[in-house]
Design a protein around this motif. Structure first.
Motif, mmCIF file in Angstrom:
data_model
loop_
_atom_site.group_PDB
_atom_site.id
_atom_site.type_symbol
_atom_site.label_atom_id
_atom_site.label_comp_id
_atom_site.label_asym_id
_atom_site.label_seq_id
_atom_site.Cartn_x
_atom_site.Cartn_y
_atom_site.Cartn_z
ATOM 1 N N THR A 1 39.957 -15.156 -8.894
ATOM 2 C CA THR A 1 39.167 -14.060 -8.322
ATOM 3 C C THR A 1 39.746 -13.502 -7.028
ATOM 4 N N LYS A 2 40.990 -13.868 -6.709
ATOM 5 C CA LYS A 2 41.606 -13.363 -5.475
ATOM 6 C C LYS A 2 41.509 -11.840 -5.425
ATOM 7 N N THR A 3 41.222 -11.334 -4.245
ATOM 8 C CA THR A 3 41.022 -9.905 -3.934
ATOM 9 C C THR A 3 39.683 -9.354 -4.425
ATOM 10 N N MET B 1 48.655 -17.257 -17.808
ATOM 11 C CA MET B 1 47.934 -16.265 -17.029
ATOM 12 C C MET B 1 47.596 -15.124 -17.994
ATOM 13 N N SER B 2 47.194 -13.964 -17.452
ATOM 14 C CA SER B 2 46.775 -12.863 -18.330
ATOM 15 C C SER B 2 47.814 -12.524 -19.394
ATOM 16 N N GLY B 3 49.088 -12.539 -19.001
ATOM 17 C CA GLY B 3 50.125 -12.039 -19.896
ATOM 18 C C GLY B 3 50.735 -13.072 -20.821
ATOM 19 N N VAL C 1 43.320 -17.036 -15.225
ATOM 20 C CA VAL C 1 43.336 -15.629 -15.611
ATOM 21 C C VAL C 1 42.655 -14.769 -14.558
ATOM 22 N N GLY C 2 43.382 -13.767 -14.080
ATOM 23 C CA GLY C 2 42.832 -12.800 -13.140
ATOM 24 C C GLY C 2 42.632 -11.452 -13.804
ATOM 25 N N THR C 3 43.750 -10.697 -13.899
ATOM 26 C CA THR C 3 43.703 -9.300 -14.329
ATOM 27 C C THR C 3 42.944 -9.069 -15.640
ATOM 28 N N ALA C 4 43.183 -9.899 -16.646
ATOM 29 C CA ALA C 4 42.566 -9.655 -17.959
ATOM 30 C C ALA C 4 41.056 -9.808 -17.906
ATOM 31 N N GLY D 1 42.488 -4.724 -12.458
ATOM 32 C CA GLY D 1 43.613 -4.646 -11.529
ATOM 33 C C GLY D 1 43.181 -4.994 -10.116
ATOM 34 N N ARG D 2 44.069 -5.667 -9.402
ATOM 35 C CA ARG D 2 43.711 -6.090 -8.040
ATOM 36 C C ARG D 2 43.927 -4.966 -7.043
ATOM 37 N N ARG D 3 43.005 -4.862 -6.109
ATOM 38 C CA ARG D 3 43.124 -3.947 -4.979
ATOM 39 C C ARG D 3 43.053 -4.806 -3.724
HETATM 40 C C1 LIG Z 1 46.969 -14.455 -9.428
HETATM 41 C C2 LIG Z 1 47.320 -15.723 -10.114
HETATM 42 C C3 LIG Z 1 46.993 -15.926 -11.461
HETATM 43 C C4 LIG Z 1 46.319 -14.861 -12.321
HETATM 44 O O1 LIG Z 1 47.259 -13.890 -12.668
HETATM 45 P P1 LIG Z 1 46.900 -12.700 -13.680
HETATM 46 O O2 LIG Z 1 48.226 -12.247 -14.163
HETATM 47 O O3 LIG Z 1 46.183 -11.662 -12.880
HETATM 48 O O4 LIG Z 1 46.067 -13.266 -14.761
HETATM 49 C C5 LIG Z 1 47.320 -17.155 -12.026
HETATM 50 N N1 LIG Z 1 47.926 -18.124 -11.324
HETATM 51 C C6 LIG Z 1 48.255 -17.963 -10.029
HETATM 52 C C7 LIG Z 1 48.950 -19.072 -9.319
HETATM 53 C C8 LIG Z 1 47.964 -16.766 -9.386
HETATM 54 O O5 LIG Z 1 48.312 -16.605 -8.098
#
Ligand SMILES: *Cc1c(COP(=O)(O)O)cnc(C)c1O
Length: 245
Positions: free
Chosen positions: A50-52, A215-217, A232-235, A239-241
């Motif tokens: 959940t960063k950002t 991760m997402s990709g 997982v972040g982006t998916a 998109g992060r701001r």
């Molecule tokens: C930001 C981050 C993720 C998530 O990345 P996404 O491509 O947005 O899913 C996973 N692992 C680490 C260590 C990260 O810093």
């Protein structure tokens, strides 16, 4: 994003619906990857990175059943953890970014799992602070799969020493290993290599079963190679701001 007239842009209800939809799609991807690998989908834990994104997103995710939350910077994670604790949101905090030794006290005060332990000094610092606080922090050895020290992670040859140090340190538990697939290495070969490292660690420490990868990709490739935790972040969140508190 366009909204209906009168509905506040970015309102909690529309954000909840957005997160629910991306969560459903993501759960589908994880289930399909598990099925393709012949693994029960209960074997893979989703960590929402959940960063950002604001604490309100963490609280919506918790409400949707996602209680494993990842953050990569102490300055951002610490106040989010404090807010969730104050609001009684029962988050399991995963620290996934590189940890400076001078942040060990703060990180070990809220993190349940630190995924990015890659050197002996950090093991000592986290262990001392965790035990002083009466906490036990699960640590994963972050593995540098291409040996480039710039990106963080222990070189494969250093992994046994870091694992042994964690296992022997008061206040810490050895959980397993973590890696980020290094560009331009194909994720399948990166995660295949990580699985070999994970098996070596587990043969010495049978309880160290966690493999944090994907991760997402590239979560499909990671699950195919045995990942137990995907980050997982982006998916999930979009998109992060820049982070605004
Ligand atoms: C930001 C981050 C993720 C998530 O990345 P996404 O491509 O947005 O899913 C996973 N692992 C680490 C260590 C990260 O810093």
């Amino acid at each position: 994003m366009s909204t209906a007239a009168g509905e506040p842009a970015g309102g909690a209800a529309s954000r909840r619906a957005e997160l629910a939809a991306s969560l459903q799609a993501l759960r589908g991807r994880i289930a399909a990857a598990c099925a393709a690998a012949g693994r029960p989908s209960g074997e893979v834990t989703l960590i929402a990175v959940t960063k950002t994104f604001p604490v309100s997103d963490i609280e919506l995710l918790a409400d949707l059943g996602v209680l494993d939350i990842g953050e990569n910077k102490d300055q951002e994670a610490a106040p989010k953890a404090a807010r969730c604790a104050a609001d009684d949101v029962p988050v399991t905090w995963h620290f996934v970014g590189s940890v400076q030794v001078n942040k060990a006290a703060s990180v070990s005060s809220y993190a349940h799992v630190v995924h990015s332990v890659d050197r002996l000094r950090l093991v000592l610092a986290l262990g001392r602070r965790a035990s002083a606080a009466g906490r036990t922090v699960t640590c994963l050895v972050q593995v540098s799969l291409d040996g480039d020290p710039g990106r963080g992670g222990a070189a494969i040859g250093e992994v046994p020493a870091v694992a042994e140090a964690i296992a022997g340190q008061d206040g810490l538990l050895l959980g397993g290993v973590m890696a980020i697939a290094p560009q331009p290495m194909p994720p399948a070969s990166a995660f295949g290599r990580l699985r070999e490292v994970a098996e070596q660690v587990r043969s010495a420490y049978p309880a160290a079963t966690m493999i944090s990868a994907g991760m997402s990709g590239d979560l499909e490739e990671a699950i195919a190679k045995g990942a137990t935790h995907v980050r997982v972040g982006t998916a999930l969140l979009g998109g992060r701001r820049p982070f605004v508190r």
